[in-house]
Motif scaffolding. Structure first.
Motif, short mmCIF file in Angstrom:
data_model
loop_
_atom_site.label_atom_id
_atom_site.label_comp_id
_atom_site.label_asym_id
_atom_site.label_seq_id
_atom_site.Cartn_x
_atom_site.Cartn_y
_atom_site.Cartn_z
N MET A 1 0.85 -1.20 0.00
CA MET A 1 0.00 0.00 0.00
C MET A 1 0.88 1.25 0.00
O MET A 1 1.87 1.30 0.73
N ASP A 2 0.53 2.25 -0.79
CA ASP A 2 1.32 3.47 -0.74
C ASP A 2 0.65 4.50 0.19
O ASP A 2 -0.47 4.30 0.65
N CYS A 3 1.36 5.58 0.44
CA CYS A 3 0.88 6.58 1.41
C CYS A 3 -0.45 7.17 0.97
O CYS A 3 -1.33 7.42 1.80
N GLY A 4 -0.58 7.45 -0.33
CA GLY A 4 -1.82 8.04 -0.84
C GLY A 4 -3.00 7.15 -0.52
O GLY A 4 -4.04 7.62 -0.05
N ALA A 5 -2.85 5.85 -0.73
CA ALA A 5 -3.95 4.92 -0.47
C ALA A 5 -4.23 4.84 1.02
O ALA A 5 -5.39 4.81 1.45
N TYR A 6 -3.17 4.83 1.82
CA TYR A 6 -3.39 4.75 3.28
C TYR A 6 -4.19 5.96 3.77
O TYR A 6 -5.18 5.82 4.49
N ILE A 7 -3.77 7.15 3.34
CA ILE A 7 -4.44 8.36 3.83
C ILE A 7 -5.86 8.47 3.29
O ILE A 7 -6.79 8.82 4.01
N ALA A 8 -6.04 8.12 2.04
CA ALA A 8 -7.38 8.25 1.45
C ALA A 8 -8.35 7.20 1.98
O ALA A 8 -9.51 7.50 2.26
N GLU A 9 -7.87 5.98 2.15
CA GLU A 9 -8.80 4.88 2.43
C GLU A 9 -8.80 4.42 3.88
O GLU A 9 -9.80 3.88 4.36
N PHE A 10 -7.67 4.57 4.57
CA PHE A 10 -7.54 3.90 5.86
C PHE A 10 -7.43 4.82 7.07
O PHE A 10 -7.93 4.49 8.14
N LEU A 11 -6.77 5.97 6.88
CA LEU A 11 -6.40 6.80 8.02
C LEU A 11 -7.54 7.05 9.01
O LEU A 11 -7.45 6.76 10.20
N THR A 12 -8.66 7.58 8.50
CA THR A 12 -9.76 7.96 9.39
C THR A 12 -10.32 6.75 10.13
O THR A 12 -10.48 6.76 11.35
N ALA A 13 -10.60 5.70 9.37
CA ALA A 13 -11.18 4.51 9.98
C ALA A 13 -10.19 3.87 10.96
O ALA A 13 -10.59 3.34 12.00
N HIS A 14 -8.91 3.97 10.65
CA HIS A 14 -7.88 3.42 11.53
C HIS A 14 -7.91 4.14 12.88
O HIS A 14 -7.94 3.52 13.94
N ALA A 15 -7.93 5.48 12.82
CA ALA A 15 -7.96 6.27 14.06
C ALA A 15 -9.23 5.99 14.86
O ALA A 15 -9.23 6.04 16.09
N ASP A 16 -10.32 5.69 14.16
CA ASP A 16 -11.60 5.48 14.85
C ASP A 16 -11.81 4.02 15.27
O ASP A 16 -12.87 3.68 15.77
N GLY A 17 -10.81 3.19 15.05
CA GLY A 17 -10.96 1.80 15.46
C GLY A 17 -11.97 1.04 14.62
O GLY A 17 -12.61 0.11 15.10
N GLU A 18 -12.12 1.45 13.36
CA GLU A 18 -13.13 0.83 12.50
C GLU A 18 -12.55 -0.23 11.57
O GLU A 18 -13.27 -0.77 10.74
N LEU A 19 -11.25 -0.47 11.68
CA LEU A 19 -10.66 -1.49 10.81
C LEU A 19 -10.58 -2.81 11.54
O LEU A 19 -10.41 -2.86 12.75
N SER A 20 -10.70 -3.88 10.79
CA SER A 20 -10.51 -5.20 11.40
C SER A 20 -9.95 -6.15 10.35
O SER A 20 -9.88 -5.81 9.17
N GLY A 21 -9.54 -7.29 10.81
CA GLY A 21 -9.08 -8.34 9.91
C GLY A 21 -7.95 -7.91 9.00
O GLY A 21 -6.99 -7.25 9.44
N GLU A 22 -8.08 -8.24 7.76
CA GLU A 22 -7.04 -8.01 6.77
C GLU A 22 -6.74 -6.52 6.61
O GLU A 22 -5.58 -6.11 6.49
N GLN A 23 -7.79 -5.69 6.64
CA GLN A 23 -7.58 -4.24 6.48
C GLN A 23 -6.71 -3.68 7.60
O GLN A 23 -5.81 -2.88 7.37
N LEU A 24 -7.02 -4.12 8.83
CA LEU A 24 -6.25 -3.64 9.98
C LEU A 24 -4.80 -4.08 9.85
O LEU A 24 -3.87 -3.32 10.12
N ARG A 25 -4.63 -5.32 9.42
CA ARG A 25 -3.28 -5.85 9.27
C ARG A 25 -2.48 -5.02 8.25
O ARG A 25 -1.36 -4.61 8.51
N LEU A 26 -3.12 -4.72 7.12
CA LEU A 26 -2.45 -3.92 6.08
C LEU A 26 -2.10 -2.53 6.59
O LEU A 26 -1.00 -2.02 6.36
N ALA A 27 -3.07 -1.92 7.28
CA ALA A 27 -2.85 -0.56 7.78
C ALA A 27 -1.69 -0.54 8.78
O ALA A 27 -0.82 0.33 8.72
N GLU A 28 -1.66 -1.52 9.67
CA GLU A 28 -0.61 -1.53 10.68
C GLU A 28 0.75 -1.81 10.07
O GLU A 28 1.76 -1.26 10.50
N GLU A 29 0.72 -2.64 9.06
CA GLU A 29 1.97 -2.94 8.36
C GLU A 29 2.54 -1.65 7.74
O GLU A 29 3.73 -1.36 7.86
#
Ligand SMILES: [Zn+2]
Lengths: 192, 271
Positions: free
Chosen positions: B1-29
């Motif tokens: 995943m590149d930074c653009g994708a992380y910020i556009a798709e994951f950042l907000t949900a990550h901060a709000d604890g809305e990610l789980s499973g594979e998505q959470l794993r990718l974001a944390e990686e």
């Protein structure tokens, strides 16, 4: 009336145990929506009475706070009439100061100095930035950050798709971030 | 995943604890390998903290709380009495107004006390405390014992017969009289005892016993330690939590007094 066939006394007790603990949360949201404490009180009272009447529709095991907030938002949007009363506090700043005294600030005594806000001009900047957010963005931020609801629950409360919740949270926070960048740089929250 | 994708798709949900499973794993990686995005995530969380701090919980004014409880009582009466009133007769408003006033007054005092005696509230919400406070508020105007309450012994017997602790506090040295006891079933099925005490000056204490399995309570070592008890300021009330030596039971005392004063009352009393 009670789904478990209880007496009205049991119903009342169940309501007091499950719903009333959220009274402060409802009042907090109502104050933010109505922006004056008289209308907020009316809104909360109407919400509680309606919730009590329809308590058998509350699904056990789900988030009672989200259910109550759904009723509150519906009341606010549909039934709520801005009263003809004069608003007790004139400007938003005065209003904030007025309710400041009533706020619970559990973290204030030992909060992280990085995010602690000093009694300064910067504090007013934060207030201004929050007030400047359009209502639909402000509402989702309050629901996620203050009321601690999930996107799914917010989608139910506001009756909007979950994707819209997510984009509003994201957008609202970017707007806030931009407005606060100068402030945050000064306080070390954002390094640049 | 590149930074653009992380910020556009994951950042907000990550901060709000809305990610789980594979998505959470990718974001944390991504965060582990990218200090810039890790910084952005920290900022996102700081923004959440600012909203929480500046737009946090506002206590319901005591008089609003009082009038809501009165309105619930009125709703109960309307539900019970199926129009026994004469046509055109107005609702008996006076009755609930009469007690709403002292109730509000007690709450105002409790509220002022909190301000004067400000202590950090325990972090989080504790339904057992909320439930005890809801009853405490309700009993101010209307406490109806449902176990024989002629003497402390009768009350203790009734509790013991339902396999609950038969301990009763004796708050007489601090001026509190035992009003009576109740045994009730909570919504999850467990039994709870409520013993209510009232002083001549209007002060009241509620004592609850129940089992504590599966209840959300503050951590064992939190609160202000006081002998074997743990003292809390919670939603404007003073709460004393004790784990009974016998194991599975707790005692929750609720008072509108400042913590210091309530500690004196507890010291002066005994089970
Ligand atoms: Zn990155």
């Amino acid at each position: 009336m009670a789904q478990k066939g209880g007496t009205s006394e049991e119903q009342r007790r169940r309501f007091e145990e499950e719903a009333l603990p959220h009274l402060d949360a409802l009042y907090t949201m109502a104050v933010r929506l109505a922006r004056n404490s008289h209308d907020a009180s009316d809104l909360v009272q109407e919400t509680i009475l309606r919730a009590y009447r329809f308590f058998d529709r509350f699904e056990q095991g789900t988030n009672c706070r989200a259910w109550l907030l759904t009723i509150l938002f519906n009341n606010f949007r549909n039934g709520y009439r801005r009263s003809a009363r004069e608003q007790p506090a004139g400007s938003p700043e005065e209003f904030e100061r007025k309710i400041e005294a009533e706020s619970l600030r559990p973290d204030s005594s030992n909060s992280n100095p990085e995010t602690a806000l000093s009694e300064s001009g910067m504090e007013r900047e934060v207030e201004a930035a929050l007030d400047a957010l359009p209502a639909e963005f402000r509402e989702v931020l309050l629901l996620v950050d203050v009321q601690e609801l999930s996107y799914q629950e917010i989608s139910q409360v506001l009756n909007i798709p979950i994707g819209t919740v997510k984009s509003r949270v994201s957008r609202g926070r970017s707007m806030l971030r931009e407005a606060l960048t100068a402030y945050a740089k000064e306080r070390g929250i954002i390094r640049s | 995943m590149d930074c653009g994708a992380y910020i556009a798709e994951f950042l907000t949900a990550h901060a709000d604890g809305e990610l789980s499973g594979e998505q959470l794993r990718l974001a944390e990686e991504h965060i582990r390998g990218c200090t810039e995005c890790a910084q952005r995530l920290a900022e996102e969380r700081a923004l959440k903290a600012i909203v929480r701090e500046r737009r946090g919980v506002i206590r319901t004014p005591p008089q609003v709380r009082g009038s809501i409880l009165a309105a619930l009582d009125a709703a109960d009466r309307d539900a019970v009495a199926v129009r026994p009133r004469m046509p055109g007769m107005r609702r008996p408003m006076i009755r609930h107004l009469r007690w709403a006033a002292p109730l509000a007054l007690a709450a105002v005092i409790a509220f002022v006390v909190v301000i004067l005696n400000h202590r950090p509230a325990p972090a989080g919400e504790f339904p057992p405390f909320d439930a005890a406070i809801a009853n405490y508020q309700r009993f101010q105007s209307n406490f109806a014992p449902n176990v024989p309450s002629g003497s402390p012994g009768e009350i203790a017997d009734a509790y013991v017969n339902h396999k609950l602790p038969g301990y009763l506090w004796n708050f007489q040295p601090s001026g509190y009289k035992l009003v009576g006891g109740r045994l009730d079933q909570m919504s999850d099925g467990r039994m709870v005892t409520d013993t209510f005490y009232r002083a001549d000056d209007g002060g009241t204490i509620l004592c609850r016993f129940m089992t504590y399995q599966n209840l959300k309570l503050p951590p064992r070592d939190s609160g202000e330690p006081f002998g074997e008890h743990h003292m809390f300021t919670y939603r404007g009330y003073t709460i004393c939590l004790s784990y009974l030596p016998t194991g599975k039971y707790i005692c929750i005392l609720v008072s509108g007094e400042p913590m210091k004063k309530f500690m004196q009352d507890i010291s002066a009393s005994e089970y």
